[in-house]
Design a protein around this motif. Structure first.
Motif, PDB file in Angstrom:
ATOM      1  N   GLN A 194       0.817  -1.218   0.000  1.00 18.85           N
ATOM      2  CA  GLN A 194       0.000   0.000   0.000  1.00 18.85           C
ATOM      3  C   GLN A 194       0.848   1.265   0.000  1.00 18.85           C
ATOM      4  N   VAL A 195       1.983   1.231   0.694  1.00 21.69           N
ATOM      5  CA  VAL A 195       2.729   2.487   0.857  1.00 21.69           C
ATOM      6  C   VAL A 195       3.731   2.741  -0.274  1.00 21.69           C
ATOM      7  N   ILE A 196       4.282   1.681  -0.839  1.00 27.13           N
ATOM      8  CA  ILE A 196       5.413   1.880  -1.756  1.00 27.13           C
ATOM      9  C   ILE A 196       5.061   2.701  -3.008  1.00 27.13           C
ATOM     10  N   PRO A 197       3.839   2.628  -3.533  1.00 27.91           N
ATOM     11  CA  PRO A 197       3.560   3.482  -4.701  1.00 27.91           C
ATOM     12  C   PRO A 197       3.591   4.975  -4.380  1.00 27.91           C
ATOM     13  N   HIS A 198       3.511   5.316  -3.111  1.00 29.96           N
ATOM     14  CA  HIS A 198       3.411   6.732  -2.728  1.00 29.96           C
ATOM     15  C   HIS A 198       4.738   7.328  -2.278  1.00 29.96           C
ATOM     16  N   LEU A 199       5.818   6.542  -2.352  1.00 29.71           N
ATOM     17  CA  LEU A 199       7.131   6.991  -1.872  1.00 29.71           C
ATOM     18  C   LEU A 199       8.141   6.978  -3.014  1.00 29.71           C
ATOM     19  N   ARG A 200       9.262   7.667  -2.802  1.00 26.25           N
ATOM     20  CA  ARG A 200      10.354   7.555  -3.794  1.00 26.25           C
ATOM     21  C   ARG A 200      10.816   6.109  -3.865  1.00 26.25           C
ATOM     22  N   ASP A 201      11.074   5.528  -2.680  1.00 25.23           N
ATOM     23  CA  ASP A 201      11.517   4.132  -2.626  1.00 25.23           C
ATOM     24  C   ASP A 201      11.618   3.718  -1.158  1.00 25.23           C
ATOM     25  N   ILE A 202      11.955   2.462  -0.965  1.00 18.78           N
ATOM     26  CA  ILE A 202      12.084   1.867   0.372  1.00 18.78           C
ATOM     27  C   ILE A 202      13.506   1.338   0.540  1.00 18.78           C
ATOM     28  N   ARG A 203      14.052   1.429   1.740  1.00 23.17           N
ATOM     29  CA  ARG A 203      15.302   0.749   2.078  1.00 23.17           C
ATOM     30  C   ARG A 203      15.051  -0.144   3.295  1.00 23.17           C
ATOM     31  N   ARG A 204      15.624  -1.357   3.248  1.00 26.52           N
ATOM     32  CA  ARG A 204      15.555  -2.260   4.393  1.00 26.52           C
ATOM     33  C   ARG A 204      17.016  -2.498   4.791  1.00 26.52           C
ATOM     34  N   ILE A 205      17.494  -1.675   5.700  1.00 21.93           N
ATOM     35  CA  ILE A 205      18.919  -1.677   6.034  1.00 21.93           C
ATOM     36  C   ILE A 205      19.244  -2.795   7.019  1.00 21.93           C
ATOM     37  N   GLY A 206      18.312  -3.075   7.941  1.00 18.71           N
ATOM     38  CA  GLY A 206      18.505  -4.221   8.817  1.00 18.71           C
ATOM     39  C   GLY A 206      18.872  -3.881  10.248  1.00 18.71           C
ATOM     40  N   SER A 207      18.871  -2.608  10.589  1.00 17.16           N
ATOM     41  CA  SER A 207      19.093  -2.192  11.976  1.00 17.16           C
ATOM     42  C   SER A 207      18.176  -0.995  12.229  1.00 17.16           C
ATOM     43  N   ALA A 208      17.192  -1.201  13.082  1.00 15.55           N
ATOM     44  CA  ALA A 208      16.232  -0.125  13.353  1.00 15.55           C
ATOM     45  C   ALA A 208      16.929   1.091  13.955  1.00 15.55           C
ATOM     46  N   ALA A 209      17.917   0.830  14.827  1.00 14.74           N
ATOM     47  CA  ALA A 209      18.627   1.956  15.468  1.00 14.74           C
ATOM     48  C   ALA A 209      19.339   2.803  14.409  1.00 14.74           C
ATOM     49  N   LEU A 210      19.991   2.126  13.448  1.00 19.60           N
ATOM     50  CA  LEU A 210      20.681   2.891  12.388  1.00 19.60           C
ATOM     51  C   LEU A 210      19.682   3.558  11.448  1.00 19.60           C
ATOM     52  N   GLU A 225       8.026   1.158  11.091  1.00 19.43           N
ATOM     53  CA  GLU A 225       8.132  -0.292  11.303  1.00 19.43           C
ATOM     54  C   GLU A 225       7.219  -0.724  12.436  1.00 19.43           C
ATOM     55  N   ARG A 226       6.595  -1.890  12.250  1.00 22.88           N
ATOM     56  CA  ARG A 226       5.839  -2.517  13.327  1.00 22.88           C
ATOM     57  C   ARG A 226       6.738  -3.532  14.021  1.00 22.88           C
ATOM     58  N   GLY A 227       6.585  -3.658  15.331  1.00 17.88           N
ATOM     59  CA  GLY A 227       7.241  -4.755  16.031  1.00 17.88           C
ATOM     60  C   GLY A 227       8.532  -4.389  16.738  1.00 17.88           C
ATOM     61  N   LEU A 228       8.847  -3.099  16.835  1.00 20.02           N
ATOM     62  CA  LEU A 228      10.088  -2.735  17.536  1.00 20.02           C
ATOM     63  C   LEU A 228       9.933  -2.930  19.044  1.00 20.02           C
ATOM     64  N   ASN A 229      11.034  -3.232  19.662  1.00 20.97           N
ATOM     65  CA  ASN A 229      11.102  -3.298  21.126  1.00 20.97           C
ATOM     66  C   ASN A 229      11.749  -2.021  21.645  1.00 20.97           C
ATOM     67  N   PRO A 230      11.552  -1.723  22.950  1.00 17.28           N
ATOM     68  CA  PRO A 230      12.128  -0.470  23.476  1.00 17.28           C
ATOM     69  C   PRO A 230      13.625  -0.345  23.212  1.00 17.28           C
ATOM     70  N   TRP A 231      14.362  -1.472  23.270  1.00 17.27           N
ATOM     71  CA  TRP A 231      15.819  -1.375  23.093  1.00 17.27           C
ATOM     72  C   TRP A 231      16.202  -1.074  21.641  1.00 17.27           C
ATOM     73  N   ASP A 232      15.327  -1.399  20.673  1.00 15.29           N
ATOM     74  CA  ASP A 232      15.643  -1.078  19.275  1.00 15.29           C
ATOM     75  C   ASP A 232      15.612   0.434  19.036  1.00 15.29           C
ATOM     76  N   LEU A 233      14.761   1.130  19.804  1.00 17.22           N
ATOM     77  CA  LEU A 233      14.521   2.533  19.453  1.00 17.22           C
ATOM     78  C   LEU A 233      14.936   3.551  20.497  1.00 17.22           C
ATOM     79  N   ALA A 234      15.212   3.127  21.745  1.00 17.66           N
ATOM     80  CA  ALA A 234      15.357   4.109  22.830  1.00 17.66           C
ATOM     81  C   ALA A 234      16.429   5.164  22.550  1.00 17.66           C
ATOM     82  N   ALA A 235      17.642   4.736  22.194  1.00 21.27           N
ATOM     83  CA  ALA A 235      18.728   5.713  22.014  1.00 21.27           C
ATOM     84  C   ALA A 235      18.501   6.557  20.758  1.00 21.27           C
ATOM     85  N   ALA A 236      18.078   5.895  19.675  1.00 18.27           N
ATOM     86  CA  ALA A 236      17.895   6.636  18.418  1.00 18.27           C
ATOM     87  C   ALA A 236      16.712   7.601  18.506  1.00 18.27           C
ATOM     88  N   TRP A 237      15.745   7.289  19.341  1.00 19.68           N
ATOM     89  CA  TRP A 237      14.576   8.177  19.511  1.00 19.68           C
ATOM     90  C   TRP A 237      15.038   9.575  19.949  1.00 19.68           C
TER      91      TRP A 237
END
Ligand code: IPD
Length: 293
Positions: A194-210, A225-237
């Motif tokens: 649903q989302v990809i037609p509305h964006l320039r493109d998608i990247r799946r880099i493989g590290s939520a923090a990065l 992204e769906r499914g992140l845990n607090p440790w995936d996002l806390a510092a980058a937030w």
């Protein structure tokens, strides 16, 4: 309610500690990466070996934090958490991007954040300082509340990260990721359609923090992204918000496992509307762990 923030001088000190321990753990995961940790020869035990390095890095971080901040709580991706008495909890992902680490792809990170509130309850916590270190590039993303967001690259002066505007959605490069559960992946693929037609493109880099730090640095325009845990996002937030971006869930809610969105302030409402309508169109996610054979 999120509890009060510590004073500025303490936030600055928490950031300094986060950078110090994340750097030390980053050196450990590179220097002590088992020589035979390549995909072909570790098919049967790859997960175990990776877990050993995750656990070793986490143990190191926990020990260092415990020696300088014994009253603080701890929540890490690997075994072992503890409540503290100081009001600060360290939320740690020793290797975010474990699969990249396994394959030798240089996009994984050590993520260390100091937060207030209960990091297990969405909306009841917030990061006050954090560091995300890419061990292979030695890049350090760091921030504390009201201290700005900074990127350190070896051999250069620290660079302040500041987001202005952002492109319209149709020209936005979006990061995203996929969970480990096949049921979740199927739902995420429906959202992606649903989302990809509305964006320039998608990247799946493989590290939520990065991915999140890339939004702060402007090397991705936005992220969901769906499914992140607090440790995936806390510092980058805190890195994203200090750079002037917005990190949220859907419909004005806090970032949570159901969805994390990050974008410059001007782009965020458009991204939120797109991902929300895509999530609605994708329907309810079936119970996890019940993939068809
Ligand atoms: C994973 C990575 C990945 C994201 C997954 C996370 P891990 O963390 O951040 O990019 O798509 O949702 O679980 O397991 O490598 O620490």
């Amino acid at each position: 309610m999120v509890p009060q923030l510590p004073e500025l001088h303490e936030r600055r000190e928490l950031e300094r500690i986060a950078v110090h321990v994340a750097r030390e753990a980053a050196r450990l995961v590179v220097d002590e990466r088992p020589a035979d940790l390549h995909v072909a020869s570790t098919k049967s035990s790859a997960t175990d070996i990776v877990t050993v390095m995750d656990q070793r890095a986490q143990d190191l971080i926990r020990e260092r934090l415990g020696s300088v901040r014994p009253q603080d709580g701890f929540l890490g991706e690997e075994e072992g958490g503890a409540a503290g008495g100081s009001g600060i909890t360290w939320v740690v992902d020793p290797i975010d991007g474990t699969v990249n680490y396994l394959y030798g792809i240089a996009a994984y990170a050590v993520s260390v954040a100091a937060v207030v509130g209960d990091p297990t309850v969405p909306g009841r916590w917030t990061p006050v300082a954090g560091a995300v270190v890419n061990p292979t590039s030695a890049e350090v993303f760091r921030a504390h509340v009201a201290g700005g967001a900074w990127l350190e690259v070896p051999g250069a002066a620290p660079r302040s990260l500041e987001l202005h505007g952002g492109p319209p959605l149709a020209r936005a490069l979006a990061g995203t990721g996929f969970g480990y559960d096949p049921v979740r992946r199927e739902w995420q693929a429906r959202v992606l359609l649903q989302v990809i037609p509305h964006l320039r493109d998608i990247r799946r880099i493989g590290s939520a923090a990065l991915d999140l730090c890339a939004v702060a640095a402007g090397t991705l325009d936005c992220y969901f992204e769906r499914g992140l845990n607090p440790w995936d996002l806390a510092a980058a937030w805190v890195v994203v918000t200090e750079a002037g971006g917005v990190v949220s869930g859907l419909a004005g809610g806090p970032p949570e496992s159901a969805m994390v969105l990050a974008a410059p302030r001007a782009l965020h409402p458009e991204l939120e509307a797109l991902v929300r309508s895509a999530a609605e169109a994708a329907g309810d996610e079936p119970p996890l762990g019940q993939a068809a054979e």
